[in-house]
Write an enzyme that holds these catalytic residues in place. Structure first.
Site, short mmCIF file in Angstrom:
data_model
loop_
_atom_site.label_atom_id
_atom_site.label_comp_id
_atom_site.label_asym_id
_atom_site.label_seq_id
_atom_site.Cartn_x
_atom_site.Cartn_y
_atom_site.Cartn_z
N GLU A 253 28.35 88.90 33.85
CA GLU A 253 27.24 88.02 34.19
C GLU A 253 27.63 86.83 33.40
O GLU A 253 27.49 86.76 31.97
CB GLU A 253 25.78 88.68 33.94
N CYS A 288 22.03 80.93 30.83
CA CYS A 288 23.00 80.63 32.03
C CYS A 288 22.33 80.45 33.37
O CYS A 288 23.26 79.45 33.95
CB CYS A 288 23.68 82.19 32.30
#
Length: 485
Positions: A253, A288
């Site tokens: 991720e 993110c």
């Protein structure tokens, strides 16, 4: 509410043992809000990694054989304790990462949500009969846990990452060794202690703040069956090189450069509030999937630029423990230097017009790592600041005329984690959702990372899924069994 600002001692947690020193040395922890040294963090080395993996391997034989209903019960107790310790998690996040207490509740809320969601899956993992009569063989599948999972997380939102990774791994019957970032060890330590308090057997969760050498040892360990990592592409490539040599699977991720596409029929005021908070406000832009590129239709462009800058300029900045603060510091001095360098290069090259910010905060906050929320307009889509993740309180704004141009701009980076669409035309929203090269699309303000939904990216944003049934499947491998019918 008044929060205690005392700093807890940190240990390496291996099973029930707490080690006050490790062979990886010591990390000097700096408070990002003050720039002052506040703790010495013991770091694990390969020796402690070997101990933790051995402990996790032993615990795996107990945990995997525990009935799913019992694992579910223990994970729900764990979720209860995460919720009960919300204020302590908020306090620790402010101390270790400078997360303002006004937004810090998001960590424990999501940590609880993800743990409780996967607690619900623990007794529902089943295989399939895959042969059809009148086949000569009966063929079925057995879902089985991998074993020991190596978990490596970065420093932003550590409790969220722990919920996203640990809960599905445990629900599937695995055990874990976690290497949190040395910048944020306090939350991970409380997380592991609460797991023991909930009755999760010792060794199922082990926590080792550690050096790069410790991470390498964890990845390379033959009893670590899979690696899951949250962080950036540079580190991910190093992890994948190791995993490739060992043919070891990984979930990544990684970062994002998510586009927030605003059409002329959107509510300008509402979008301005959302665009400012979710780019330069929340976690000081250190997330993110945050929408750090704002793509605005030509007819409302200047109006939106001014509206977003006005909102961003009024977001309160200051002490993370102040109840009015929205924007706290970035994580460290290196982050300050890197972020300001990207903004300065954009200015000097003519790649964008600075509408707001672009500087470090002085005065009473000069010793901390505070940056003013920064908005750049008319940004060249080919420039560094439009193409690379900044991971700080910086929003870039670009103009488009037609739908096709918006899609091209949104898809013009190497990242593919999230996308955001603001329009009252649901037909257009669905067309864009199909056209965007991302793992997740949010339409008109839907929230980020609910536990029930698969989350993960493509390209530089990584691969694999966290969330939903696919997030559970990442920690299960299927065995096929056949017998005469």
């Amino acid at each position: 509410m008044t929060f205690d600002r005392s700093v807890p001692a940190v240990s390496l947690l291996i099973g029930e043992r707490e080690l006050n020193a490790g062979s990886g040395g010591v990390f000097a922890h700096i408070n990002p809000a003050t720039g002052e040294h506040q703790a010495d963090i013991p770091l694990a080395g390969p020796a402690e990694v070997n101990q933790a993996v051995a402990c996790a391997s032993e615990a795996f034989e107990v945990w995997r054989r525990m009935p799913g209903a019992q694992r579910s019960l223990l994970l729900n107790r764990f979720a209860d304790l995460i919720q009960a310790n919300t204020q302590e998690f908020i306090r620790l996040a402010a101390i270790e990462g400078g997360t303002p207490i006004t937004v810090g509740a998001g960590g424990p809320r999501l940590g609880e949500e993800w743990t409780r969601y996967y607690a619900g899956w623990a007794d529902k993992i089943d295989g399939q009969v895959v042969s059809m009569p009148p086949a000569e063989e009966l063929i079925y599948t057995r879902p089985e846990p991998y074993g020991v999972i190596g978990i490596i997380i970065t420093w932003n939102g550590p409790l969220i990452s722990l919920g996203m990774k640990v809960a599905p791994a445990l629900a599937a019957g695995n055990t874990v060794v976690i290497k949190p970032a040395e910048q944020t060890p306090f939350v991970a330590q409380l997380f592991a202690r609460l797991a023991l308090e909930a009755g999760i057997p010792p060794g199922v969760i082990n926590v080792l703040p550690g050096s790069t050498e410790a991470a390498q040892a964890l990845i390379a360990h033959p009893e670590v069956q899979k690696v899951t990592f949250t962080g950036g592409p540079v580190t991910a490539r190093k992890i994948l090189h190791q995993c490739a040599d060992l043919l070891k699977p990984a979930v990544l991720e990684l970062g994002g450069k998510s586009a927030n596409i605003v059409f002329e029929d959107a509510d300008i005021s509402a979008v301005a509030q959302m665009a400012a908070f979710w780019s330069v406000g929340l976690l000081s832009g250190q997330g993110c999937e945050l929408p750090t590129r704002l793509l605005v239709q030509d007819s409302i462009y200047e109006q939106m630029v001014q509206a977003v800058a006005a909102v961003a300029g009024h977001l309160p900045l200051g002490d993370p423990f102040n109840a009015n603060t929205i924007i706290g510091p970035v994580i460290n001095q290196d982050a300050c230097t890197r972020i300001l360098g990207m903004v300065e290069r954009a200015k000097s090259s003519g790649a964008g017009r600075v509408v707001l910010g672009g500087e470090r905060v002085g005065g009473e906050f000069a010793n901390g790592y505070y940056l003013r929320p920064t908005v750049l307009a008319d940004v060249d889509p080919r420039s560094e600041i439009a193409q690379q993740e900044v991971f700080g309180p910086v929003l870039v704004i670009q103009r488009f005329k037609e739908e096709a141009e918006a899609i091209a701009l949104a898809n013009s980076t190497g990242y593919g984690l999230g996308g955001y669409i603001q329009t009252n035309d649901l037909g257009r929203a669905n067309r864009l959702a199909a056209a965007l090269k991302t793992g997740y699309v949010h339409i008109n303000g839907t929230r980020n990372i609910p536990a029930c939904a698969p989350f993960g990216g493509i390209g530089l944003s990584g691969y694999g899924k966290e969330g939903g049934r696919p997030g559970l499947d990442e920690f299960i491998r299927l065995k096929t069994v056949s017998m005469p019918a």
